[in-house]
Design a protein around this motif. Sequence first.
Motif, short mmCIF file in Angstrom:
data_model
loop_
_atom_site.label_atom_id
_atom_site.label_comp_id
_atom_site.label_asym_id
_atom_site.label_seq_id
_atom_site.Cartn_x
_atom_site.Cartn_y
_atom_site.Cartn_z
N HIS A 72 24.79 24.37 83.24
CA HIS A 72 25.37 23.07 82.84
C HIS A 72 26.35 23.19 81.67
CE1 HIS A 72 21.46 21.73 84.71
NE2 HIS A 72 22.39 21.22 85.49
N PRO A 75 31.35 19.93 81.68
CA PRO A 75 31.09 18.49 81.75
C PRO A 75 31.01 17.93 83.17
CG PRO A 75 32.79 18.95 80.13
CD PRO A 75 32.51 20.24 80.84
N ASP A 76 31.84 18.40 84.09
CA ASP A 76 31.82 17.84 85.44
C ASP A 76 30.49 18.10 86.14
OD1 ASP A 76 32.65 20.56 85.47
OD2 ASP A 76 33.52 20.33 87.46
N ARG A 78 27.56 18.35 84.59
CA ARG A 78 26.60 17.43 83.95
C ARG A 78 26.81 16.00 84.45
NH1 ARG A 78 28.28 20.74 79.49
NH2 ARG A 78 29.60 19.07 78.66
N GLN A 79 28.06 15.62 84.67
CA GLN A 79 28.37 14.27 85.12
C GLN A 79 27.69 13.97 86.46
OE1 GLN A 79 29.85 11.96 83.21
NE2 GLN A 79 29.24 10.56 84.82
N THR A 80 27.62 14.95 87.34
CA THR A 80 26.95 14.76 88.62
C THR A 80 25.50 14.35 88.43
OG1 THR A 80 28.41 16.37 89.68
CG2 THR A 80 26.32 15.90 90.79
N LEU A 82 24.20 12.88 85.79
CA LEU A 82 24.17 11.53 85.22
C LEU A 82 24.38 10.48 86.31
CD1 LEU A 82 26.13 12.45 82.01
CD2 LEU A 82 23.80 11.53 82.05
N GLU A 83 25.25 10.78 87.26
CA GLU A 83 25.49 9.85 88.37
C GLU A 83 24.26 9.76 89.28
OE1 GLU A 83 29.06 11.28 90.29
OE2 GLU A 83 30.28 10.80 88.53
N SER A 131 32.55 22.19 75.09
CA SER A 131 32.10 20.86 75.51
C SER A 131 31.08 20.21 74.58
CB SER A 131 31.56 20.93 76.94
OG SER A 131 30.38 21.67 77.00
N GLU A 138 29.00 11.58 76.87
CA GLU A 138 28.84 11.76 78.31
C GLU A 138 27.83 10.81 78.94
OE1 GLU A 138 28.39 15.82 79.62
OE2 GLU A 138 29.96 16.50 78.26
N GLY A 139 26.94 10.22 78.15
CA GLY A 139 26.01 9.25 78.71
C GLY A 139 24.55 9.65 78.68
#
Length: 160
Positions: A72, A75-76, A78-80, A82-83, A131, A138-139
């Motif tokens: 991880h 960022p992309d 990690r974003q998955t 979070l989604e 990052s 990032e949330g």
Amino acid sequence: MVVLMGISGSGKSTFAHQHFAPTEILSSDHCRALVCDDENEQSVNQAAFEILHLIAAKRLAQRKLTVIDATHVQPDVRQTWLEIAGHSQTPVVAIVFNFDPAICLQQNAQRLQRVVPRDVLLQQHHDLQASLEGLSREGFAAIYVLTSPAELTAVTILRK
């Protein structure tokens, strides 16, 4: 959901197995092995992560603690997570293993299986460092950064 984040050799898998039940831990290495019998085989990453995402979504739909064990460092990726967690309105906690790369290189060299090449480890370290500053935007519901193996051994996990 707990997202473990750090370069190869930082101790994420060992930490996960010390603090969480085997059924709570979803590992990208394990999913690669499920696909092709070899957790090192990077050519099956897409299939492995499809499996990982599916299992995580199913666990979260059941309101089960889900720990994601992978690097991880970007960022992309990690974003998955979070989604996926957002679909079930599940908070995501990041535990960052931000160790000196020399420690990770040494631990990596001591592995019996799956020794990651030095240049890959150093690139992972670079990506993680790049990052970290934006991580708070990032949330994640909470972010815990560990900077040494000593801090790692002192961690206590509290479940809420």
